[in-house]
Motif scaffolding. Sequence first.
Motif, mmCIF file in Angstrom:
data_model
loop_
_atom_site.group_PDB
_atom_site.id
_atom_site.type_symbol
_atom_site.label_atom_id
_atom_site.label_comp_id
_atom_site.label_asym_id
_atom_site.label_seq_id
_atom_site.Cartn_x
_atom_site.Cartn_y
_atom_site.Cartn_z
ATOM 1 N N PRO A 213 0.803 -1.656 0.266
ATOM 2 C CA PRO A 213 -0.264 0.049 0.264
ATOM 3 C C PRO A 213 0.703 1.126 0.053
ATOM 4 O O PRO A 213 1.474 1.736 0.470
ATOM 5 N N GLU A 217 -2.909 5.664 1.588
ATOM 6 C CA GLU A 217 -3.859 4.200 2.337
ATOM 7 C C GLU A 217 -3.583 3.109 3.336
ATOM 8 O O GLU A 217 -4.205 2.789 4.241
ATOM 9 N N ARG A 220 -5.403 5.973 6.251
ATOM 10 C CA ARG A 220 -6.819 5.784 5.481
ATOM 11 C C ARG A 220 -7.481 4.147 6.201
ATOM 12 O O ARG A 220 -8.443 4.112 6.770
ATOM 13 N N ARG A 241 -12.564 -0.819 -1.726
ATOM 14 C CA ARG A 241 -12.011 0.642 -2.583
ATOM 15 C C ARG A 241 -13.530 0.816 -2.781
ATOM 16 O O ARG A 241 -14.385 0.209 -4.114
ATOM 17 N N PHE A 246 -11.497 4.675 0.861
ATOM 18 C CA PHE A 246 -11.606 3.263 2.002
ATOM 19 C C PHE A 246 -13.083 3.121 2.472
ATOM 20 O O PHE A 246 -12.722 4.132 3.133
#
Length: 272
Positions: A213, A217, A220, A241, A246
């Motif tokens: 990732p 990401e 998140r 996604r 997310f």
Amino acid sequence: VDLCSDFKDEYLLLKPFFAELGADLIKANWRDPTIDWKSFDLLIPKLVWDYPFYAVEFEAFMKQMILDNIPMRNSAETVLWNMRKTYLGDLKRKGLNVDSFFLVLQGSPVQISAWIESLKSDELVAKPSIGGGAKNTFRLRRDELQQYESMFKNILSYADLIIQSFCPVIAEEGEYSFFFFGDQFSHAILKKPARGDYRAHQLFGAQNLRYKPTLDEINRALAFLKGAPAPCSYGRVDVFRRRDDFFLVELELLEPYLYFEHATDQSIRPFC
């Protein structure tokens, strides 16, 4: 991404790491009445995979751990919060990305006609608030609800019923799992369902793919973990996604399989 191997024995994998720290890692059955839990320095409820079948007893066990002030990682309070998927509502109220869901409380009567009026999507997924491994989770259409009445009655006898909109992106792209020890990111995988299925679990033919990732990401995913009521020593964040963001599927803080075989020794040590 690379194809991952099958499940490994986490106990055998972790035991040498604990030994390096001078700790003896042993397995103990939480349902064994002869065990003196006060004799342990720390309890880690990682292998209590049978708790959904004994939810009432498990809840009482956790409450007893709190009364006896037994050290746990994650804490008994966190485990009690996480054992029912109604925690999704708590995270949604905190402004985190959680899809809306329809909740029927445990013990409620099955009222299909009223549910149909409340549900907006035609494609649905229904599941119990207590469970794992996609047990008693099924995909259906709104006009098929009546056919599942007996299943709903069964679920409501031991748990709440959660009905959500079906997310095609999970079947098409898959579900991402991020693993954290404390706030420290360890590793991530992409769980890709078998063709024609939507369940991102290898028990149903899903493939586990290594995933690297981005920092954004990771942050998140970490935001969901920080939404828990207390800091966590370990956690798995399952997301899908949508529109380059997310959305949470589940936050696993109790007994998640952590895919340690796809982590480095350096990233495993913070768990110990």
